[in-house]
Design an enzyme around this catalytic site. Structure first.
Site, PDB file in Angstrom:
ATOM      1  N   THR A  93      31.550 -19.452  51.541  1.00 40.30           N
ATOM      2  CA  THR A  93      31.937 -18.502  52.713  1.00 40.30           C
ATOM      3  C   THR A  93      32.999 -19.093  53.631  1.00 40.30           C
ATOM      4  O   THR A  93      32.631 -19.960  54.383  1.00 40.30           O
ATOM      5  CB  THR A  93      30.733 -17.713  53.506  1.00 40.30           C
ATOM      6  OG1 THR A  93      29.784 -17.216  52.750  1.00 40.30           O
ATOM      7  CG2 THR A  93      31.084 -16.820  54.477  1.00 40.30           C
ATOM      8  N   LYS A 169      32.512 -10.382  52.500  1.00 38.59           N
ATOM      9  CA  LYS A 169      31.257 -11.434  52.859  1.00 38.59           C
ATOM     10  C   LYS A 169      31.261 -11.680  54.228  1.00 38.59           C
ATOM     11  O   LYS A 169      30.190 -11.577  54.727  1.00 38.59           O
ATOM     12  CB  LYS A 169      31.545 -12.528  52.330  1.00 38.59           C
ATOM     13  CG  LYS A 169      30.688 -13.714  52.375  1.00 38.59           C
ATOM     14  CD  LYS A 169      29.242 -13.363  52.138  1.00 38.59           C
ATOM     15  CE  LYS A 169      28.252 -14.595  52.236  1.00 38.59           C
ATOM     16  NZ  LYS A 169      26.749 -14.579  52.183  1.00 38.59           N
ATOM     17  N   LYS A 238      29.635 -20.023  62.261  1.00 35.90           N
ATOM     18  CA  LYS A 238      30.691 -20.170  61.628  1.00 35.90           C
ATOM     19  C   LYS A 238      31.293 -18.739  61.058  1.00 35.90           C
ATOM     20  O   LYS A 238      32.357 -18.539  61.225  1.00 35.90           O
ATOM     21  CB  LYS A 238      30.392 -21.210  60.408  1.00 35.90           C
ATOM     22  CG  LYS A 238      31.709 -21.408  59.574  1.00 35.90           C
ATOM     23  CD  LYS A 238      31.483 -20.809  58.300  1.00 35.90           C
ATOM     24  CE  LYS A 238      30.515 -21.273  57.516  1.00 35.90           C
ATOM     25  NZ  LYS A 238      30.591 -20.575  56.027  1.00 35.90           N
TER      26      LYS A 238
END
Length: 294
Positions: A93, A169, A238
């Site tokens: 990711t 995502k 994140k």
């Protein structure tokens, strides 16, 4: 098929194990040797350096973040060491900006590049039941398809631009964190009025919110079970911040993302570095001073 796999955290190890079980010749590399040694016992070959893991037809990577990807592929020289025609499948990711850069750098060297981030926790990865987003050149995807189908319950095509898989995502993870934050706040509200949290969560997750995200994280909240993490809090932060960056680039307002960022920072400041996202409930309870009430 000769396959390389770089990045053997909980997700990467589970995915590489499935490739080994499917009969592929898998060479693995990881910064720490312990995870690689476990896969060696299953039949993997352990590489001493990343480039040694990239000698096959397809190289998979599941690294933690943008910096880890840059360290290995750019600063570590792995891109320059790969043979033309090799396909790199990146499951990490990462930011939209890095996804675009990776696509350009691979193409300039005659390398295939497929963005294939996944939805699913480590247990889902071990079962080979991931939902995998796939974007890249059709030829590269077809070369890697037998491997991807081993790892996933379903492949979700996102077109030829790799960054599309990454932005989907990030958008999905933003929704996951939003769901957990709302569940945390709602359960604390119910608890403040003497309602048993487990009863509240059972009601919600078996009726109005009968979906995996609410059920999995709701159970963890009810049981106060925050370790080991299936989706660690720092990774959630994140991803929310990467979603903010992507939104800023296209002038897409995401006001809720700022609330989530601050809630995640609050949880981390309170010592939840090694905890699951379900630990957001601790921050919510602390705001209400719930544990100190008579």
């Amino acid at each position: 098929m000769k396959v390389g796999f770089i990045g053997l955290g909980a997700m990467g190890s589970a995915m590489a194990s499935n490739l080994i079980a499917a009969g592929h010749h898998v060479t693995v590399w990881n910064r720490s040797e312990a995870a690689a040694e476990k896969l060696a016992s299953l039949g993997a070959k352990v590489a001493s350096t990343p480039d040694r893991a990239a000698q096959g037809d397809v190289l998979h990577s599941m690294l933690a973040n943008d910096q880890a990807v840059r360290d290995v592929f750019f600063d570590g020289g792995l891109l320059d060491a790969m043979d033309p025609g090799t396909v790199h499948v990146n499951h990490a990711t990462i930011s939209v900006a890095l996804a675009r850069q990776l696509a350009e750098e691979h193409a300039s060297r005659g390398l295939g590049y497929v963005a294939a981030p996944v939805f699913g926790r480590p247990d889902v990865a071990a079962a080979g039941k991931l939902n995998m987003l796939v974007a890249g050149a059709p030829g590269a995807i077809e070369k890697a398809r037998p491997l991807l189908e081993t790892l996933a319950a379903k492949l979700w095509p996102m077109g030829e631009s790799p960054e599309r898989a990454n932005v989907v995502k990030l958008a999905g993870n933003f929704m996951i964190v939003s769901a957990i934050e709302s569940l945390a706040e709602a359960s604390v509200l119910a608890r403040a009025y003497g309602v048993d949290v487990a009863d509240f969560i059972e009601l919600m997750t078996s009726t109005l919110f009968a979906s995996p995200v609410y059920q999995i994280y709701g159970k963890a909240i009810a049981e106060q079970r925050f370790t080991p993490p299936g989706f660690a809090l720092p990774l959630g932060l994140k991803d929310v911040m990467l979603a903010q960056d992507a939104a800023h680039a296209e002038r897409v307002p995401m006001p809720l993302a700022g609330v989530l960022r601050d809630s995640l920072l609050e949880a981390l400041a309170d010592g939840a570095e090694d905890m699951d996202l379900a630990a957001l409930v601790r921050a919510s309870a602390r705001r209400a001073n719930l544990d100190q009430r008579p």
